[in-house]
Design a protein around this motif. Structure first.
Motif, PDB file in Angstrom:
ATOM      1  N   PRO A   1      -0.438  13.538  -5.534  1.00  7.45           N
ATOM      2  CA  PRO A   1      -0.907  12.467  -5.881  1.00  7.45           C
ATOM      3  C   PRO A   1      -2.530  12.194  -6.029  1.00  7.45           C
ATOM      4  CG  PRO A   1       0.764  11.953  -4.406  1.00  7.45           C
ATOM      5  CD  PRO A   1       0.421  13.291  -4.358  1.00  7.45           C
TER       6      PRO A   1
ATOM      7  N   ARG B   1       1.314   5.826  -7.401  1.00 11.71           N
ATOM      8  CA  ARG B   1       0.109   5.725  -8.036  1.00 11.71           C
ATOM      9  C   ARG B   1      -0.124   7.090  -8.916  1.00 11.71           C
ATOM     10  NH1 ARG B   1      -4.507   6.173  -3.475  1.00 11.71           N
ATOM     11  NH2 ARG B   1      -5.830   5.923  -5.187  1.00 11.71           N
TER      12      ARG B   1
ATOM     13  N   GLU C   1      -7.402  -5.272   0.924  1.00 10.50           N
ATOM     14  CA  GLU C   1      -7.864  -4.443   2.094  1.00 10.50           C
ATOM     15  C   GLU C   1      -9.191  -5.158   2.989  1.00 10.50           C
ATOM     16  OE1 GLU C   1      -8.262  -1.501   5.107  1.00 10.50           O
ATOM     17  OE2 GLU C   1      -6.670  -1.879   3.767  1.00 10.50           O
TER      18      GLU C   1
ATOM     19  N   GLU D   1      -6.148  10.174  -7.137  1.00 15.19           N
ATOM     20  CA  GLU D   1      -6.665   8.763  -7.088  1.00 15.19           C
ATOM     21  C   GLU D   1      -6.245   8.154  -8.280  1.00 15.19           C
ATOM     22  OE1 GLU D   1      -8.589   6.748  -5.135  1.00 15.19           O
ATOM     23  OE2 GLU D   1      -8.131   8.480  -3.665  1.00 15.19           O
TER      24      GLU D   1
ATOM     25  N   ARG E   1       0.968  -1.241  -0.069  1.00  9.49           N
ATOM     26  CA  ARG E   1      -0.064   0.020  -0.022  1.00  9.49           C
ATOM     27  C   ARG E   1       0.840   1.357  -0.015  1.00  9.49           C
ATOM     28  NH1 ARG E   1      -5.056   1.605  -1.447  1.00  9.49           N
ATOM     29  NH2 ARG E   1      -6.050   0.049  -0.414  1.00  9.49           N
ATOM     30  N   GLU E   2       1.903   1.412   0.792  1.00  9.55           N
ATOM     31  CA  GLU E   2       2.836   2.399   1.034  1.00  9.55           C
ATOM     32  C   GLU E   2       3.713   2.608  -0.486  1.00  9.55           C
ATOM     33  OE1 GLU E   2       5.301   1.487   3.902  1.00  9.55           O
ATOM     34  OE2 GLU E   2       4.014   1.854   5.582  1.00  9.55           O
TER      35      GLU E   2
ATOM     36  N   PHE F   1       2.527   1.744  -3.398  1.00  7.29           N
ATOM     37  CA  PHE F   1       1.411   2.040  -4.194  1.00  7.29           C
ATOM     38  C   PHE F   1       1.196   3.685  -4.130  1.00  7.29           C
ATOM     39  CE2 PHE F   1      -3.017   3.170  -5.350  1.00  7.29           C
ATOM     40  CZ  PHE F   1      -2.913   2.778  -6.635  1.00  7.29           C
ATOM     41  N   GLU F   2       1.164   4.175  -2.827  1.00  9.66           N
ATOM     42  CA  GLU F   2       0.826   5.574  -2.740  1.00  9.66           C
ATOM     43  C   GLU F   2       1.825   6.182  -3.128  1.00  9.66           C
ATOM     44  OE1 GLU F   2      -2.051   6.639  -1.692  1.00  9.66           O
ATOM     45  OE2 GLU F   2      -2.881   4.979  -1.350  1.00  9.66           O
ATOM     46  N   ALA F   3       3.069   5.824  -3.327  1.00  5.79           N
ATOM     47  CA  ALA F   3       4.391   6.822  -3.641  1.00  5.79           C
ATOM     48  C   ALA F   3       4.408   6.711  -5.142  1.00  5.79           C
ATOM     49  CB  ALA F   3       5.504   5.963  -3.123  1.00  5.79           C
TER      50      ALA F   3
ATOM     51  N   LEU G   1      -4.734  -0.918  -7.997  1.00  3.70           N
ATOM     52  CA  LEU G   1      -5.700  -0.270  -7.004  1.00  3.70           C
ATOM     53  C   LEU G   1      -6.804  -1.433  -6.754  1.00  3.70           C
ATOM     54  CD1 LEU G   1      -6.684   1.962  -5.051  1.00  3.70           C
ATOM     55  CD2 LEU G   1      -7.806   2.976  -7.020  1.00  3.70           C
TER      56      LEU G   1
END
Length: 863
Positions: free
Chosen positions: A748, A670, A688, A750, A663-664, A666-668, A681
């Motif tokens: 960032p 995305r 999740e 969605e 998840r981390e 991906f957030e970096a 996602l």
């Protein structure tokens, strides 16, 4: 004070303003409401979520100390705060609720076993028997079912994610089928919220989604075919897939009234890359279908006709080849094997029913209610076409009843023998003992009279009989010394023979000696009787040693055998038949307890197959076989089970850690967006859901999460590479362009998802605004033929095309040409009259379906 408030109060000095957010996230990950938090779940919250957060504020040792101190505080308050477990406080009620809850999954063997246990509990209570062991097994079965349901719900959550993704990709093609898919998806989601499986809806939705995805991937709308009333058989002969009853936009020069269009996929004319994409869809569905078949027909996977086919199909799919007809053949083989298994189970049921019926006719008071109840449940399963899972248990119960009846008959025969023996002793004593009130005879005659009293009531005091049998030879020996030597000697020897135990090796010799004594030959027989008595003592001692060894093999006390041995040493023969019965009863009880433990170990091993439970299953099978001859040591098995449980917990934590790391990552990355980010996602949203129920998942559910994590890791690695490439390009751009692009990395958004369908342009909009809905990813160029064609577009050629289309319109009797589509390698060319001009679009084939729908709607909205 609520438990959550106390946790927050204890952690705020260390986490500060982050405390509430950390606890809220942890509760969400555990799938708990704040009111449902209890000390056990609070411990999980502290160890798995708070501890990790504390490590960001302090060293690991200090973080561990904070968690341990908080846990100690919770433990001190636990007695007052811990809510009683309803299943433990009222297991019978928990069993009834579980039977009602899981009745939807009647075909599961675990559900059948639970129903059987519930029925056995009721039968045992009606017969006044203890139900403690049955309820204990039932609670374990409920835990097993809960775990299986959670695994299935996780798979359904993955299905929901896949179907949502599919719906996003196909919703723009229009017609009733996407609406049907949306309706099915809604039903599945509602079932998921209620923690209920919607298996049939999932299968229908996945099949529909696969067909629609293949439709989109093939850009099928480029070549609509006018095929009125084309049958499915005709479509198969033509080598196409027909989507019947579909509402299709006007895609050709015109349409005649009363004719309907079917969308057809002609695989022979597909481009290689498109065919590959469709093949991947089919391959994924075949793999899923195989897993469903393996789960549905798990009981017959080893059947002779199934195993080779299964191996062949698995090998083909593993190599990336479609199984096709071989998969259909495997399904037919599984169905036939299952029918055969059900037929065999029905034959076994009928055989068991006949055996039980014979037992009940022979002895109506045998206590067969439990077995009869279990057989009725098996019959109910068979009538519904379900393979019963309790046949072995029913066979054991019927066999136990047969053994009980045999033991009852044996006991009855023994009692009859004792009666005859007692009558013979009384008769022999009356004849052998002289008249008169000799002091030596008074006590013996009193005891003999007690024995006779019992005989009149049809009962025998075994202890009294044994004492009289032992006293009579000694008494007759004393009388012989008093002067009645010959007569007393013969009576004593006969009494000694009567006192010998009933041992097969002694029977013929004893009968021969008795005949000789009754004929009057006493003098020459005395030594032979003494030798026979010595042999009887030796055989009795050996038999007692065997019984003692058998008891020790099962870890049981040998007190009853020791008492019999002391009796033998005192000169009296113990009743070996009665002793054997007591020993066998002790062993049967011990075996029953051990079988219960082994069943529990087997159930746990079945749940841990993915972690090496197969080896534990083999060890359990060996212990069950060894149970017939002795007490197997279950300690190593329990230790192996404990190790597997610890490994499962470590696996859970590792999967959770990997998910958080993903998840981390991906957030970096995305912000780069695109298809990769969207697919990642989708997977992360599913993971999740899995992470929230991870504490309730079994090994198959954890394995599903690990597979999904592997897919997500590949996608995120690809996303990071795309992000790095985009950043590298950005660094090479000019300053102004660089500033625009860097906004992607600084804020960032969605992950890019399929764009919503734009509305058609309103009347009077400018030309640029009218083209806006058609500018999307995958559109190479869009414009007006009359205004700004691309440099390489020959307008004269396009006008010739328009002239040809107008001739075609006149030939088919259509009013006007609404849309023309030309397919090129990898691209499609669209031409449509639009508000007095001609709209021209050059786009990738993947966007064709969407563009056709947009054009159709825009045309419909244009006056």
């Amino acid at each position: 004070m609520p438990l959550l408030s106390r946790l927050q109060e204890a952690l705020e000095p260390h986490l500060g303003g982050r405390t509430q957010a950390v606890l809220k996230e942890g509760l969400a990950r555990l799938g708990l409401e704040p009111a449902a938090l209890d000390p056990d779940r609070a411990a999980i919250l502290l160890k798995r979520f708070v501890y990790r957060e504390l490590q960001g504020q302090m060293d690991a040792a200090s973080a561990r100390k904070v968690v341990e101190e908080t846990l100690r505080a919770l433990a001190q308050e636990a007695p007052a705060q811990r809510a009683p477990d309803p299943a433990r406080s009222d297991p019978k009620r928990a069993l009834q609720q579980a039977v009602s809850r899981f009745k939807l999954y009647f075909e599961w063997p675990e559900v059948q076993r639970l129903r059987s246990l519930a029925a056995l509990v009721e039968a045992s209570e009606s017969e006044g028997e203890s139900t403690e062991e049955l309820l204990k097994e039932a609670l374990a079965q409920i835990d097993l079912l809960e775990e299986k349901l959670q695994n299935a719900l996780l798979r359904q959550a993955r299905d929901i994610s896949d179907l949502e993704d599919a719906l996003e990709r196909v919703k723009n093609i229009g017609g009733p089928k996407p609406r049907r898919l949306r309706s099915l998806l809604k039903q599945i989601k509602e079932a998921q919220q209620q923690e209920t499986l919607a298996t049939a809806e999932v299968e229908r939705a996945r099949k529909l989604a696969a067909d629609l995805r293949k439709l989109v991937e093939s850009s099928v709308v480029q070549n609509p075919t006018l095929v009125p009333e084309m049958t499915p058989e005709a479509a198969d002969d033509a080598g196409v897939i027909a989507l019947e009853d579909e509402e299709v936009p006007e895609l050709v020069a015109g349409e005649a009234e009363g004719e309907e269009f079917e969308i057809l996929i002609d695989f022979e004319n597909l481009e290689p890359e498109v065919a590959d994409r469709i093949r991947e869809i089919d391959l994924a569905e075949e793999r899923r279908r195989l897993e469903r078949l393996k789960e549905q027909y798990a009981a017959v996977l080893a059947a002779e006709r199934v195993a080779p086919l299964l191996e062949e199909v698995e090998a083909a799919l593993a190599d990336g080849a479609l199984a096709g007809e071989r998969l259909d053949e495997l399904q037919r083989a599984l169905e036939e094997a299952f029918k055969d298994a059900v037929a065999e189970a029905r034959a076994r049921y009928e055989w068991l029913s006949e055996r039980l019926r014979s037992l009940e006719l022979e002895d109506a008071e045998l206590g067969s209610q439990r077995a009869r109840t279990q057989l009725e449940l098996i019959k109910e399963s068979l009538e519904m076409g379900v393979l019963p899972g309790d046949l072995e248990q029913a066979e054991r119960q019927v066999k136990a009843l047969e053994e009980a009846l045999a033991a009852k008959k044996q006991e009855s025969a023994r009692q009859s023998r004792l009666l005859e023996e007692a009558r013979g002793l009384v008769e022999h004593a009356r004849e052998a003992l002289p008249e008169g009130e000799l002091p030596e005879l008074v006590g013996f005659r009193e005891r003999l009279a007690l024995l006779e009293t019992g005989l009149e009531a049809g009962e025998v005091d075994e202890a009294l009989l044994g004492r009289l049998k032992a006293e009579l030879p000694e008494l007759l020996s004393q009388l012989a010394q008093a002067g009645e030597a010959a007569r007393a000697l013969r009576a004593r020897l006969l009494a000694e023979l009567d006192a010998l135990p009933d041992l097969e090796p002694l029977a013929s010799t004893r009968d021969s000696l008795r005949v000789r004594l009754e004929e009057g030959a006493a003098a020459g027989v005395e030594d032979e009787v003494a030798a026979l008595a010595a042999e009887a003592r030796r055989l009795t001692q050996a038999h007692l040693d065997e019984l003692a060894a058998r008891l020790r093999a099962f870890g049981l006390a040998t007190g009853s055998v020791d008492a019999a041995r002391a009796e033998l040493e005192a000169g009296r023969f113990p009743d070996l038949s009665a002793l054997e019965g007591r020993v066998e009863q002790q062993i049967a009880e011990a075996q029953g307890h051990l079988r219960q433990e082994l069943r529990s170990l087997r159930a746990s091993a079945e749940r841990l197959k993915e972690l090496g439970g197969g080896e534990l299953l083999e060890a359990v099978a060996e212990a069950e076989a060894a149970l017939e001859t002795g007490l197997p040591d279950l300690t190593p098995l329990k230790e192996r089970l404990h190790a597997l449980l610890e490994r499962r917990e470590a696996w859970r934590q590792e999967l959770d850690r990997r998910y958080r790391t993903l998840r981390e990552r991906f957030e970096a990355a995305r912000a780069v967006g695109g298809e990769t980010a969207y697919r990642a996602l989708t997977l992360l949203d599913f993971l999740e859901k899995g992470a929230r129920r991870i504490e309730r998942l079994g090994t198959s559910g954890l394995a599903e999460m690990e597979r999904s994590l592997g897919e997500a890791e590949q996608l995120i690695t690809q996303l990071e590479q795309e992000f790095a490439a985009a950043k590298e390009v950005a660094e090479q751009l000019s300053g102004a362009d660089l500033d625009d692009l860097l906004g992607v990395f600084e804020a960032p958004a969605e992950a890019e998802a399929p764009q919503p369908e734009p509305e058609p342009p309103a009347e009077g909009e400018a030309a640029g605004d009218a083209l806006a809905p058609f500018r999307m990813r995958g559109v190479t160029w869009v414009g007006w033929l009359e205004e700004a064609p691309p440099a390489d577009l020959e307008v004269a050629r396009v006008r010739d095309l328009l002239t040809e289309l107008d001739h075609l319109r006149q030939e088919v009797g259509a009013r006007q040409v609404r849309l023309a589509v030309l397919t090129l390698p990898g691209h499609a060319f669209l031409l449509a009259p639009y508000a007095g001009r001609h709209l021209v679009i050059l786009a990738e084939k993947a966007q064709l379906s969407r563009l056709v729908t947009l054009i159709h709607r825009s045309l419909s909205a244009t006056p």
